[in-house]
Write a protein that holds these residues in place. Structure first.
Motif, PDB file in Angstrom:
ATOM      1  N   LEU A 170     -12.440  64.226  80.794  1.00  0.00           N
ATOM      2  CA  LEU A 170     -12.058  63.069  81.310  1.00  0.00           C
ATOM      3  C   LEU A 170     -10.904  62.564  81.038  1.00  0.00           C
ATOM      4  O   LEU A 170      -9.934  61.895  81.725  1.00  0.00           O
ATOM      5  N   ARG A 171     -10.613  62.408  79.636  1.00  0.00           N
ATOM      6  CA  ARG A 171      -9.512  62.150  79.045  1.00  0.00           C
ATOM      7  C   ARG A 171      -8.239  62.854  79.593  1.00  0.00           C
ATOM      8  O   ARG A 171      -7.231  62.400  80.194  1.00  0.00           O
ATOM      9  N   SER A 354      -2.770  59.161  69.923  1.00  0.00           N
ATOM     10  CA  SER A 354      -2.727  59.442  71.434  1.00  0.00           C
ATOM     11  C   SER A 354      -3.887  60.144  71.947  1.00  0.00           C
ATOM     12  O   SER A 354      -4.554  59.714  73.084  1.00  0.00           O
ATOM     13  N   LEU A 355      -4.478  61.160  71.205  1.00  0.00           N
ATOM     14  CA  LEU A 355      -5.675  61.854  71.828  1.00  0.00           C
ATOM     15  C   LEU A 355      -6.778  60.872  71.716  1.00  0.00           C
ATOM     16  O   LEU A 355      -7.707  61.422  72.663  1.00  0.00           O
ATOM     17  N   PHE A 356      -6.844  59.846  71.038  1.00  0.00           N
ATOM     18  CA  PHE A 356      -8.069  59.142  71.145  1.00  0.00           C
ATOM     19  C   PHE A 356      -7.781  57.892  71.537  1.00  0.00           C
ATOM     20  O   PHE A 356      -8.842  56.754  71.533  1.00  0.00           O
ATOM     21  N   SER A 357      -6.721  57.582  72.298  1.00  0.00           N
ATOM     22  CA  SER A 357      -6.217  56.169  72.787  1.00  0.00           C
ATOM     23  C   SER A 357      -7.039  56.310  74.214  1.00  0.00           C
ATOM     24  O   SER A 357      -7.515  57.142  74.557  1.00  0.00           O
ATOM     25  N   ASN A 358      -6.964  55.046  74.688  1.00  0.00           N
ATOM     26  CA  ASN A 358      -7.643  54.798  76.036  1.00  0.00           C
ATOM     27  C   ASN A 358      -6.570  54.498  76.964  1.00  0.00           C
ATOM     28  O   ASN A 358      -6.700  53.976  78.110  1.00  0.00           O
ATOM     29  N   ARG A 359      -5.140  54.191  76.459  1.00  0.00           N
ATOM     30  CA  ARG A 359      -4.211  53.279  77.159  1.00  0.00           C
ATOM     31  C   ARG A 359      -3.370  54.364  78.128  1.00  0.00           C
ATOM     32  O   ARG A 359      -3.247  55.506  77.589  1.00  0.00           O
ATOM     33  N   ARG A 360      -2.685  53.963  79.189  1.00  0.00           N
ATOM     34  CA  ARG A 360      -2.066  54.478  80.000  1.00  0.00           C
ATOM     35  C   ARG A 360      -0.938  55.239  79.313  1.00  0.00           C
ATOM     36  O   ARG A 360      -0.628  56.531  79.434  1.00  0.00           O
ATOM     37  N   LYS A 365       0.702  61.752  78.346  1.00  0.00           N
ATOM     38  CA  LYS A 365       1.144  63.235  77.819  1.00  0.00           C
ATOM     39  C   LYS A 365       0.455  64.092  77.443  1.00  0.00           C
ATOM     40  O   LYS A 365       0.632  65.389  77.119  1.00  0.00           O
ATOM     41  N   LEU A 366      -1.031  63.823  77.373  1.00  0.00           N
ATOM     42  CA  LEU A 366      -2.079  64.556  76.743  1.00  0.00           C
ATOM     43  C   LEU A 366      -2.313  66.114  77.542  1.00  0.00           C
ATOM     44  O   LEU A 366      -2.489  67.080  76.799  1.00  0.00           O
ATOM     45  N   HIS A 367      -2.166  65.969  78.783  1.00  0.00           N
ATOM     46  CA  HIS A 367      -2.399  67.084  79.526  1.00  0.00           C
ATOM     47  C   HIS A 367      -1.390  68.274  79.079  1.00  0.00           C
ATOM     48  O   HIS A 367      -1.469  69.396  79.534  1.00  0.00           O
ATOM     49  N   ARG A 368      -0.244  67.761  78.656  1.00  0.00           N
ATOM     50  CA  ARG A 368       0.880  68.810  78.271  1.00  0.00           C
ATOM     51  C   ARG A 368       0.544  69.757  77.107  1.00  0.00           C
ATOM     52  O   ARG A 368       1.080  70.775  76.924  1.00  0.00           O
TER      53      ARG A 368
END
Length: 759
Positions: A170-171, A354-360, A365-368
């Motif tokens: 979901l992330r 970033s990997l464990f953030s919940n902010r937009r 960038k994570l899907h990259r």
């Protein structure tokens, strides 16, 4: 209603149609999530995310806000802000109707951030099933025939392996959605900025460019057959050979000075080209090595396209209300980086927080990372107390998202001790590196285990025209710098700033002394390193006092290194700055000392230092042997009383509590604030920084490019320290301030004040 709008007028006076926005975001989100099998789910999220904007109240809000901003502009005043109606409930209702409750997290959070499970349930009860959401959904279905099929999309079969696996999926869907939403919004608001993102250069071209640069480097060597250069050639060729192997988890164990910065990149580029991977992400622990590595890569690739290398490490983020849809708020949201470059150079803090953030902004960038090569340079520096969630995230990326992960270091940690990581075997890029360590033995260790005064350390430094001292805190660095510069003063900092920095400078009696820590902005750090390298090459006197920012990977070569006692891996890394090129007629000298007045960071760092002292007293063996580091890490992981998931991240992930995960996963325990230094550099440089800040204040230009240009002039202050210095920090935008204290940025010490701690 004749038309439904997604966004207000842009500079060309055009609004964006809602149906066009939804379809464009759906298509982009699918494109982003297809590499990990989430394309259909992400497409639905993109199509549904703004369905609530079909409600007449939302359309009225948009037109009202637009009119108010125009009136405020004409009257030269700040516009009033109107609270927008909910626009997410209709999309959540659509997800519930399609029996895809998990997408409620993504749609509800696409502006305010990924919520907790309790927040989703409350939102569904209060909003999603309410009359306004149902009215908006009914209107949406009239305009979008593709909303009619209510069958749930196919999920990848592996998402049910564990609750953490679904949570991570979901992330990644959230990342694909918010990046698609941001990019389509940017294309409407600022088409020129949208076109400036990314680079069309493919990785095969980068591989060819690196090969040519490596051949040129080898041809230019004065001593190509020295032991150091022979090892570097062997490491490079070994990496190229290993690149043919299938994607997965790799270890690269190379002695310090063995050329792993280029060799790891050579592996990554060839591996990516051979296996159709999309980009290379290099994550490093300290700002100084991040800046150095980015500069080295830019020197190789900028002639192809200056957009190839994206250096992203600053904590500068525009903190705006993500539920505000006024033009200035939308402008601010376009500031975040989305890593759409072929080669990313970042910090491990930026990557994992970033990997464990919940902010937009942090997560877009994570899907990259899917189908990318991720190099964790100096992997031993990952925080032990967070290893379980970190390694689980890496495991997910390798097993389900087609990524290759490389753990690169001279002191390879024993991660297989952690149960969660045992079922992901690592391939050794260099299965037998021990001969390299023997060939590159360039130092002898002098362990001085009895506590010493700063005066003693300063005297050892003065005995050598060129010497490096590495201490454990910024306060210790300033204390030693003062002692080294003027022993008669007798008032070392002892972990705090004491006295005015300008007065300190006036007492300096040793013009050879330089200082390097995160009290200096990035441009200043680069200038100090350049001056150090100039002095070393010219044979001029040079004494450098630094914190750990210099010990891992920074390309310096001193005949003498003094290291305050710390974790064993830190001591070994510090030794890599001594006789690095092996040019001395004898072994370099590394003195390890216990300063009486020295400070130790608390927690694992202190535990690791105590373990090091114990092992040395017991005769731990050869510090430069790879087996010594592995034995040390095995013992250290067993000594941590609360384990390798001290904040309980994995349990929070299992309960889908995204806000709490983000709050507790902190590689830097305290929040920091970005303070921009306008008094560093030449007059022209200072004027340019002020002009950039003025553009930020006026919400002019491209916010992402403005923040990127300001990154070299930022010092990150802990929020507690910033609170003590508010009178000297002028807010520019939320999260970014300007440092205005007269004489408050020192040409040697950096940002200093007698009122704050320098731990």
């Amino acid at each position: 209603m004749a038309a439904w709008w997604a966004h207000s007028r842009n500079a060309q006076g055009q609004r964006q149609e809602l149906v066009a926005h939804l379809r464009a975001v759906a298509a982009l989100a699918r494109q982003f999530a297809d590499p990990f099998g989430g394309g259909e789910v992400a497409e639905r999220a993109g199509l549904w995310h703004d369905l609530g904007k079909f409600h007449p109240d939302w359309q009225h809000y948009l037109v009202q806000s637009e009119a108010e901003e125009e009136a405020a502009r004409q009257q030269q005043r700040q516009p009033r802000r109107f609270r927008p109606p909910d626009h997410k409930g209709a999309g959540v209702k659509q997800a519930l109707d399609c029996q895809l409750e998990a997408l409620a997290f993504v749609i509800q959070g696409h502006h305010g951030g990924l919520p907790s499970q309790g927040e989703v349930r409350d939102f569904c009860h209060r909003v999603a099933r309410g009359p306004a959401s149902q009215q908006a959904l009914a209107l949406a279905r009239q305009q979008l025939p593709e909303l009619a099929p209510l069958s749930p999309p196919a999920l990848p079969p592996w998402v049910t392996e564990s609750r953490q696996t679904l949570e991570f999926f979901l992330r990644m869907i959230f990342s694909a959605l918010v990046d698609a939403d941001s990019l389509d919004t940017e294309a409407h608001r600022d088409p020129i900025a949208a076109q400036a993102r990314g680079s069309a250069t493919d990785l095969a071209a980068l591989e060819r460019q690196l090969t040519a640069a490596q051949q040129q480097l080898m041809a230019s060597l004065a001593t190509p057959n020295s032991p150091v250069n022979r090892v570097r050639r062997e490491v490079y060729q070994t990496c190229l050979q290993a690149a043919e192997r299938e994607p997965g988890l790799f270890r690269l164990t190379v002695p310090t000075g063995g050329g792993k910065t280029r060799s790891a990149l050579a592996f990554a580029l060839r591996h990516a080209v051979r296996h159709g991977l999309r980009r290379v992400v290099v994550a490093l622990p300290y700002l100084s090595i991040t800046e150095q590595t980015a500069a080295e890569y830019r020197a190789i690739f900028d002639s192809l396209d200056p957009r190839i290398v994206l250096e992203h490490h600053s904590n500068v983020e525009v903190q705006e209300d993500e539920e505000d849809f006024a033009a200035t708020a939308v402008w601010a949201r376009l500031a975040s980086e989305n890593w759409d470059a072929p080669l990313i150079v970042t910090t491990t803090v930026q990557l994992f927080e970033s990997l464990f953030s919940n902010r937009r902004a942090a997560t877009r960038k994570l899907h990259r990372l899917a189908r990318s090569v991720i190099i964790l340079d100096e992997a031993q520096a990952l925080p032990v107390e967070l290893l379980t969630p970190i390694l689980d995230a890496l495991r997910e990326l390798v097993r389900h998202y087609g990524a290759t992960v490389v753990l690169s270091t001279a002191t390879q940690p024993a991660f297989e001790v952690i149960p969660l990581f045992r079922d992901l075997p690592a391939t050794e890029i260099a299965p037998a590196p021990e001969p390299w360590f023997q060939l590159l033995r360039r130092v002898e260790y002098d362990w001085r285990l009895e506590p010493v005064e700063w005066d003693d350390v300063a005297s050892w430094l003065r005995e050598s025209p060129q010497a490096l001292a590495i201490v454990n805190t910024k306060g210790d660095a300033l204390a030693l710098l003062q002692t080294l510069s003027d022993t008669a003063d007798g008032h070392p900092f002892l972990g705090r700033y004491r006295g005015d920095a300008l007065a300190l400078l006036q007492t300096l009696s040793d013009p050879t002394a330089l200082h390097l820590s995160t009290l200096l902005c990035g441009a200043h750090r680069r200038a100090v390193l350049a001056e150090v390298r100039r002095r070393l090459k010219a044979g001029d006197p040079c004494r450098l006092v630094a914190t750990q920012v210099v010990e891992a990977g920074v390309d310096l070569d001193f005949p003498l290194v003094v290291r305050a006692l710390g974790p064993l891996d830190s001591v070994i890394q510090a030794a890599g700055r001594c006789n690095r090129e092996g040019m001395l007629p004898h072994l370099g000298r590394v003195i390890v000392v216990q300063p009486k007045a020295g400070r130790l960071p608390p927690g694992v760092y202190r535990t690791a230092t105590e373990l090091t002292l114990s092992l040395v007293r017991e005769g731990a063996g050869d510090a430069d042997a790879p087996t010594t580091a592995r034995h040390y890490f095995q013992q250290l992981l067993q000594l941590i009383p609360s384990g390798t998931d001290q904040p309980g991240i994995q349990q929070l992930r299992a309960s889908f509590d995204y806000p709490q995960v983000a709050q507790r996963f902190r590689m830097i325990p305290d929040n920091t604030e970005a303070v921009v230094i306008t008094s560093y550099g030449s007059p022209d440089e200072q004027e340019r920084v002020r002009a950039l800040l003025n553009q930020l204040r006026a919400r002019q230009g491209n916010p992402r490019l403005l923040l990127r240009a300001l990154q070299p002039y930022v010092v990150n202050l802990r929020t507690a320290a910033a609170n003590q210095l508010r009178e000297f920090i002028v807010p520019v935008i939320a999260g970014v301030g300007e440092w205005i204290r007269p004489h408050g940025y020192d040409p040697i010490c950096g940002l200093v004040s007698e009122t704050i701690r320098a731990d």
